[in-house]
Design a protein around this motif. Structure first.
Motif, PDB file in Angstrom:
ATOM      1  N   UNK A  44     -11.156   2.056  -5.291  1.00 11.96           N
ATOM      2  CA  UNK A  44      -9.971   1.664  -6.064  1.00 11.96           C
ATOM      3  C   UNK A  44      -8.676   2.035  -5.356  1.00 11.96           C
ATOM      4  N   UNK A  45      -8.691   3.126  -4.611  1.00 11.27           N
ATOM      5  CA  UNK A  45      -7.442   3.608  -4.027  1.00 11.27           C
ATOM      6  C   UNK A  45      -6.918   2.609  -3.006  1.00 11.27           C
ATOM      7  N   UNK A  46      -5.606   2.626  -2.791  1.00 10.57           N
ATOM      8  CA  UNK A  46      -5.005   1.594  -1.948  1.00 10.57           C
ATOM      9  C   UNK A  46      -4.275   2.159  -0.746  1.00 10.57           C
ATOM     10  N   UNK A  47      -4.298   3.470  -0.572  1.00  6.47           N
ATOM     11  CA  UNK A  47      -3.461   4.108   0.442  1.00  6.47           C
ATOM     12  C   UNK A  47      -3.830   3.750   1.876  1.00  6.47           C
ATOM     13  N   UNK A  48      -2.851   3.915   2.764  1.00  4.39           N
ATOM     14  CA  UNK A  48      -3.086   3.740   4.204  1.00  4.39           C
ATOM     15  C   UNK A  48      -3.956   4.871   4.736  1.00  4.39           C
ATOM     16  N   UNK A  49      -3.863   6.017   4.043  1.00  2.00           N
ATOM     17  CA  UNK A  49      -4.725   7.155   4.346  1.00  2.00           C
ATOM     18  C   UNK A  49      -5.257   7.663   3.027  1.00  2.00           C
ATOM     19  N   UNK A  50      -6.406   8.318   3.076  1.00  2.00           N
ATOM     20  CA  UNK A  50      -6.931   8.832   1.821  1.00  2.00           C
ATOM     21  C   UNK A  50      -7.448  10.253   1.996  1.00  2.00           C
ATOM     22  N   UNK A  51      -7.031  11.112   1.083  1.00  2.00           N
ATOM     23  CA  UNK A  51      -7.523  12.494   1.074  1.00  2.00           C
ATOM     24  C   UNK A  51      -8.610  12.609   0.013  1.00  2.00           C
TER      25      UNK A  51
ATOM     26  N   UNK B 232      -1.258  19.175  -6.547  1.00  2.00           N
ATOM     27  CA  UNK B 232      -1.256  17.996  -5.675  1.00  2.00           C
ATOM     28  C   UNK B 232       0.110  17.310  -5.721  1.00  2.00           C
ATOM     29  N   UNK B 233       0.671  17.201  -6.941  1.00  2.00           N
ATOM     30  CA  UNK B 233       1.974  16.534  -7.072  1.00  2.00           C
ATOM     31  C   UNK B 233       3.031  17.275  -6.256  1.00  2.00           C
ATOM     32  N   UNK B 234       2.988  18.612  -6.292  1.00  2.00           N
ATOM     33  CA  UNK B 234       3.959  19.390  -5.520  1.00  2.00           C
ATOM     34  C   UNK B 234       3.822  19.099  -4.029  1.00  2.00           C
ATOM     35  N   UNK B 235       2.573  19.045  -3.555  1.00  2.00           N
ATOM     36  CA  UNK B 235       2.348  18.763  -2.138  1.00  2.00           C
ATOM     37  C   UNK B 235       2.865  17.368  -1.792  1.00  2.00           C
ATOM     38  N   UNK B 236       2.577  16.388  -2.667  1.00  2.00           N
ATOM     39  CA  UNK B 236       2.996  15.013  -2.387  1.00  2.00           C
ATOM     40  C   UNK B 236       4.522  14.886  -2.398  1.00  2.00           C
ATOM     41  N   UNK B 237       5.175  15.657  -3.283  1.00  2.00           N
ATOM     42  CA  UNK B 237       6.654  15.635  -3.325  1.00  2.00           C
ATOM     43  C   UNK B 237       7.250  15.990  -1.970  1.00  2.00           C
ATOM     44  N   UNK B 238       6.541  16.872  -1.247  1.00  2.37           N
ATOM     45  CA  UNK B 238       7.060  17.328   0.034  1.00  2.37           C
ATOM     46  C   UNK B 238       6.783  16.386   1.193  1.00  2.37           C
ATOM     47  N   UNK B 239       6.024  15.314   0.925  1.00  5.81           N
ATOM     48  CA  UNK B 239       5.679  14.390   2.012  1.00  5.81           C
ATOM     49  C   UNK B 239       6.579  13.169   1.985  1.00  5.81           C
ATOM     50  N   UNK B 240       6.807  12.621   3.166  1.00  2.58           N
ATOM     51  CA  UNK B 240       7.541  11.359   3.210  1.00  2.58           C
ATOM     52  C   UNK B 240       6.577  10.234   2.835  1.00  2.58           C
ATOM     53  N   UNK B 241       7.090   9.172   2.263  1.00  5.50           N
ATOM     54  CA  UNK B 241       6.249   8.007   1.959  1.00  5.50           C
ATOM     55  C   UNK B 241       5.692   8.053   0.550  1.00  5.50           C
TER      56      UNK B 241
ATOM     57  N   UNK C 240       0.821  -1.212   0.000  1.00  2.61           N
ATOM     58  CA  UNK C 240       0.000   0.000   0.000  1.00  2.61           C
ATOM     59  C   UNK C 240       0.851   1.256   0.000  1.00  2.61           C
ATOM     60  N   UNK C 241       0.452   2.245  -0.808  1.00  3.78           N
ATOM     61  CA  UNK C 241       1.091   3.551  -0.637  1.00  3.78           C
ATOM     62  C   UNK C 241       0.652   4.159   0.699  1.00  3.78           C
ATOM     63  N   UNK C 242       1.458   5.071   1.205  1.00  2.00           N
ATOM     64  CA  UNK C 242       1.106   5.693   2.491  1.00  2.00           C
ATOM     65  C   UNK C 242      -0.140   6.556   2.354  1.00  2.00           C
ATOM     66  N   UNK C 243      -0.311   7.135   1.161  1.00  2.00           N
ATOM     67  CA  UNK C 243      -1.412   8.087   0.994  1.00  2.00           C
ATOM     68  C   UNK C 243      -2.022   7.995  -0.401  1.00  2.00           C
ATOM     69  N   UNK C 244      -3.348   8.061  -0.463  1.00  2.00           N
ATOM     70  CA  UNK C 244      -4.037   8.224  -1.749  1.00  2.00           C
ATOM     71  C   UNK C 244      -4.775   9.554  -1.729  1.00  2.00           C
ATOM     72  N   UNK C 245      -4.748  10.226  -2.861  1.00  2.00           N
ATOM     73  CA  UNK C 245      -5.573  11.424  -3.026  1.00  2.00           C
ATOM     74  C   UNK C 245      -6.646  11.051  -4.042  1.00  2.00           C
ATOM     75  N   UNK C 246      -7.909  11.251  -3.696  1.00  2.00           N
ATOM     76  CA  UNK C 246      -8.987  10.847  -4.594  1.00  2.00           C
ATOM     77  C   UNK C 246      -9.828  12.060  -4.978  1.00  2.00           C
ATOM     78  N   UNK C 247      -9.993  12.269  -6.269  1.00  2.00           N
ATOM     79  CA  UNK C 247     -10.785  13.414  -6.733  1.00  2.00           C
ATOM     80  C   UNK C 247     -11.744  13.002  -7.848  1.00  2.00           C
ATOM     81  N   UNK C 248     -13.044  13.216  -7.661  1.00  2.00           N
ATOM     82  CA  UNK C 248     -13.995  12.991  -8.739  1.00  2.00           C
ATOM     83  C   UNK C 248     -13.971  14.183  -9.693  1.00  2.00           C
TER      84      UNK C 248
END
Ligand code: UDP
Ligand code: MG
Length: 320
Positions: free
Chosen positions: A88-95, A29-38, A6-14
């Motif tokens: 569908x998302x697989x993250x340990x957390x989901x935004x 979103x990609x910029x924000x994710x770049x700054x996160x660990x995991x 599992x990825x640490x985080x999923x971001x889900x947007x309809x």
């Protein structure tokens, strides 16, 4: 699937007809994710868009392996498109976030910190709503207050679907099979430690609202019927009131008959017929609203139908 995958985080947007905002959305979103660990993934769901949304998504997915583009068979509506993405998302957390950038993805690190501190859910609560009409803001305010009074669940005021969920809460949410979904209410119903985070709602980055008045009314009706049976009980209250008035009329007419002073009575008759007829149809409508949803649910059809999944590393029909 093993937890290690599992990825640490999923971001889900309809997304429905969002070609105008999607590039900027994905970039931010990609910029924000770049700054996160995991590790992380971005699941964007094309809810039967009529514009170039799918093309924008698949092109982005070809460039960035974190992006998973999901296309539904047709427009299923915001809440079901979101449900598709969540399942569908697989993250340990989901935004959960709207694609129109009204909710700032830059809030994510703060939300993650609140979850590190033990929250099960971190939900965005709107301080101001910029760029939305007085009509939208006042109907939304009224809506959150009416639903707050009618339901036993404490649905947070002025909160949309913008929130961070733990995998545990997400799995509980996905286990709820209801078709007419009011996701923010369902998440509140789950309970656990739910923590608000205040933010200012920006105007749409591009395009226009996909929630015209008709959809807003349907959404409100789904929310109320899913979380309250108060409208069904209304007929009882009205019935008692009508019965009291009817009894008074009954006494009045008997007295009139005994004292030989019966009136022509056209106006009162018409008023009574009109009032009673109106009330009865209203209550039939209320019963119909619940019955129709019960019927929909009893058919047991799938909540959404997926046409394609592209990206995210080796999904059917996908880029590498
Ligand atoms: N949306 C969707 N399907 C729909 C309507 C809306 O997927 O049938 C998406 C839309 O693309 C956006 C989110 O749901 O990402 C919220 O919609 P919108 O911003 O139009 O609603 P508003 O913010 O005006 O209430
Ligand atoms: Mg919006």
């Amino acid at each position: 699937m093993t937890d290690a995958a599992r990825p640490a985080l999923s971001v889900v947007a309809p997304c429905f007809d969002e070609e105008g905002v999607l590039p900027e959305f994905l970039a931010r979103v990609a910029t924000v994710l770049d700054g996160l660990a995991g590790s992380s993934e971005i699941v964007v769901v094309d809810d039967g868009s009529r514009d170039g949304t799918w093309r924008v998504m698949t092109e982005a997915a070809a460039r960035d392996r974190r992006i998973v583009a999901v296309r539904l068979m047709r427009n299923h509506g915001h809440q079901l498109a979101l449900t598709a993405g969540l399942s569908i998302c697989r993250g340990e957390r989901v935004l959960i976030i709207d694609a129109d950038l009204q909710d700032p993805p830059e809030l994510l690190p703060e939300m993650m910190a609140l979850m590190d501190a033990g929250a099960d859910v971190v939900y965005g609560q709107r301080r101001v709503r910029a760029g939305e009409s007085l009509f939208k803001r006042s109907t939304a305010a009224a809506f959150y207050r009416v639903i707050g009074r009618m339901t036993e669940v404490d649905i947070p005021l002025d909160a949309g679907d913008f929130r961070l969920l733990s995998r545990r809460v997400l799995d509980m949410l996905l286990a709820m099979p209801e078709r007419h979904r009011f996701i923010r209410g369902m998440v509140a119903w789950i309970g656990g430690r739910q923590v608000p985070i205040a933010y200012d709602r920006a105007p749409r980055a591009a395009g226009e609202s996909k929630y015209p008045l008709s959809k807003m009314i349907r959404f409100a009706a789904d929310a109320i019927t899913a979380f309250s049976v108060v409208p069904l009980m209304l007929s009882m209250t009205i019935g008692w009131m009508m019965a009291a008035v009817g009894f008074a009329f009954f006494v009045y007419s008997i007295v009139g008959w005994l004292t030989h002073s019966t009136l022509p009575g056209w106006a009162s008759l018409m008023a009574a017929i009109g009032l009673l007829g109106g009330m009865q149809f209203l209550m039939l409508g209320v019963i119909g609203a619940y019955l129709g949803r019960l019927y929909d649910q009893s058919k047991g059809r799938p909540l959404f139908l997926i046409r394609d999944i592209v990206g995210g590393g080796g999904s059917p029909g996908g880029a590498p």
